[in-house]
Design an enzyme around this catalytic site. Structure first.
Site, short mmCIF file in Angstrom:
data_model
loop_
_atom_site.label_atom_id
_atom_site.label_comp_id
_atom_site.label_asym_id
_atom_site.label_seq_id
_atom_site.Cartn_x
_atom_site.Cartn_y
_atom_site.Cartn_z
N ASN A 14 -9.87 100.40 -13.88
CA ASN A 14 -11.14 101.17 -14.19
C ASN A 14 -12.06 100.42 -13.73
O ASN A 14 -12.51 99.35 -13.92
CB ASN A 14 -11.09 101.37 -15.67
CG ASN A 14 -12.62 101.93 -15.97
OD1 ASN A 14 -13.36 102.55 -15.46
ND2 ASN A 14 -12.90 101.87 -17.42
N HIS A 97 -13.36 106.65 -23.45
CA HIS A 97 -13.60 104.89 -23.28
C HIS A 97 -14.67 104.49 -24.37
O HIS A 97 -15.67 105.15 -24.68
CB HIS A 97 -13.87 104.77 -21.99
CG HIS A 97 -14.00 103.29 -21.60
ND1 HIS A 97 -14.84 102.40 -22.06
CD2 HIS A 97 -12.87 102.67 -20.99
CE1 HIS A 97 -14.44 101.08 -21.64
NE2 HIS A 97 -13.21 101.20 -20.99
N GLU A 99 -16.94 102.44 -24.09
CA GLU A 99 -18.38 102.34 -23.53
C GLU A 99 -18.91 103.58 -23.50
O GLU A 99 -20.17 103.83 -23.58
CB GLU A 99 -18.25 101.88 -21.97
CG GLU A 99 -17.81 100.62 -22.01
CD GLU A 99 -17.20 99.76 -20.72
OE1 GLU A 99 -17.23 100.38 -19.80
OE2 GLU A 99 -16.65 98.48 -20.99
P1 13P Z 1 -11.74 94.42 -18.80
O1 13P Z 1 -10.22 94.36 -18.16
O2 13P Z 1 -12.81 94.08 -17.80
O3 13P Z 1 -11.71 93.75 -20.05
O4 13P Z 1 -12.22 95.99 -19.27
C1 13P Z 1 -11.09 96.89 -19.91
C2 13P Z 1 -11.45 98.13 -20.06
O5 13P Z 1 -12.44 98.47 -20.47
C3 13P Z 1 -10.75 99.19 -18.97
O6 13P Z 1 -10.93 100.38 -19.35
#
Ligand code: 13P
Length: 259
Positions: A14, A97, A99
């Site tokens: 991602n 997600h 975020e």
């Molecule tokens: P990281 O691998 O940077 O912790 O991010 C994980 C993530 O949000 C993948 O969708």
């Protein structure tokens, strides 16, 4: 050990809001790494601007988006539909997600509507679930994740086709981008709980749905995480931006298949 032959490993990168056209060279390097690991499926979820060019540049990996709208089309300035992603060459999309849930106010209902629209448009969906640290510390992590899953699956008709087009990514919010990873038994327990909830909601076809772990996966911890029961792959953020690091994670999945 049961290597669950009905579920191939799936390593998904991602890229979040990273990557300009110059980064297509790294996409091609990742495509080459995937070619050498025939037992592992690989996908890259890219910014919208790179999807079409990347899809044309690769032969061994799938290309995905990181979001789409709930509606198939309409007056939604600045948004992207699932059909547009598919038309640009994307095979899959990440939905829900954390975020987006946190930064863009995506509720369980919005995620469910996006899931339905994306599936109808022919995309495979990687549905993200995960708890806050306070929820884990209060012993509520499984409840939270089961609730997110149940909401998202409401209204879907179980079928082998649905199972083929759905994957679940367990991403504890506190593990994303922090370098923190849950203890191995906690990951295995959550994946077991998700598998059980899937079976309750979707019946026997749920057996073939792949469960990915995400949150600070890197080339160092990938082998141990990918060996855990009911972990069929990984959703990788930061470490997927570097083609050599991401290739090492793909290779780790291949090595487990070869063992
Ligand atoms: P990281 O691998 O940077 O912790 O991010 C994980 C993530 O949000 C993948 O969708």
């Amino acid at each position: 050990m049961d290597r669950r032959p009905e579920r191939r490993s799936w390593i998904v990168g991602n890229w979040k809001m990273h990557g300009l056209r110059a980064s297509l060279a790294a996409v091609v390097e990742i495509d080459r790494a995937a070619q050498a690991c025939g037992e592992v499926d690989v996908a890259l979820a890219l910014p919208f601007t790179l999807i079409h060019a990347a899809a044309q540049a690769v032969s061994h990996i799938a290309i995905g988006g990181q979001n789409c709208h709930t509606q198939p089309q309409g007056a939604y300035t600045g948004d992207i539909s699932a059909a547009m992603l598919h038309d640009s060459g994307a095979d899959c999309v990440i939905l829900g997600h954390s975020e987006r849930r946190l930064d863009c106010g995506e509720t369980d209902e919005i995620v469910r509507d996006k899931l339905h629209t994306a599936l109808s448009s022919g995309l495979t969906v990687i549905l993200c679930l995960g708890e806050h640290l306070a929820e884990r510390e209060a012993g509520l992590a499984e409840d939270k994740v089961r609730q997110q899953l149940t909401h998202a699956l409401t209204g879907l008709t179980p079928s082998p086709d649905l199972a083929r087009h759905l994957a679940i990514a367990y991403e504890p919010i506190w593990a994303i981008g922090t370098g923190l990873v849950p203890e191995a038994p906690a990951i295995a327990a959550m994946h077991g709980a998700i598998r059980q909830s899937l079976a309750q909601a979707l019946g026997p076809s749920a057996r073939t749905i792949r469960l990915l772990y995400g949150g600070s996966v890197d080339e160092g911890n990938a082998p141990a995480i990918l060996r855990l029961a009911d972990v069929d792959g990984a959703l990788v953020g930061n470490a997927s931006l570097d083609s050599a690091r991401f290739a090492a994670i793909i290779q780790a999945a291949q090595d487990i298949r070869d063992a």
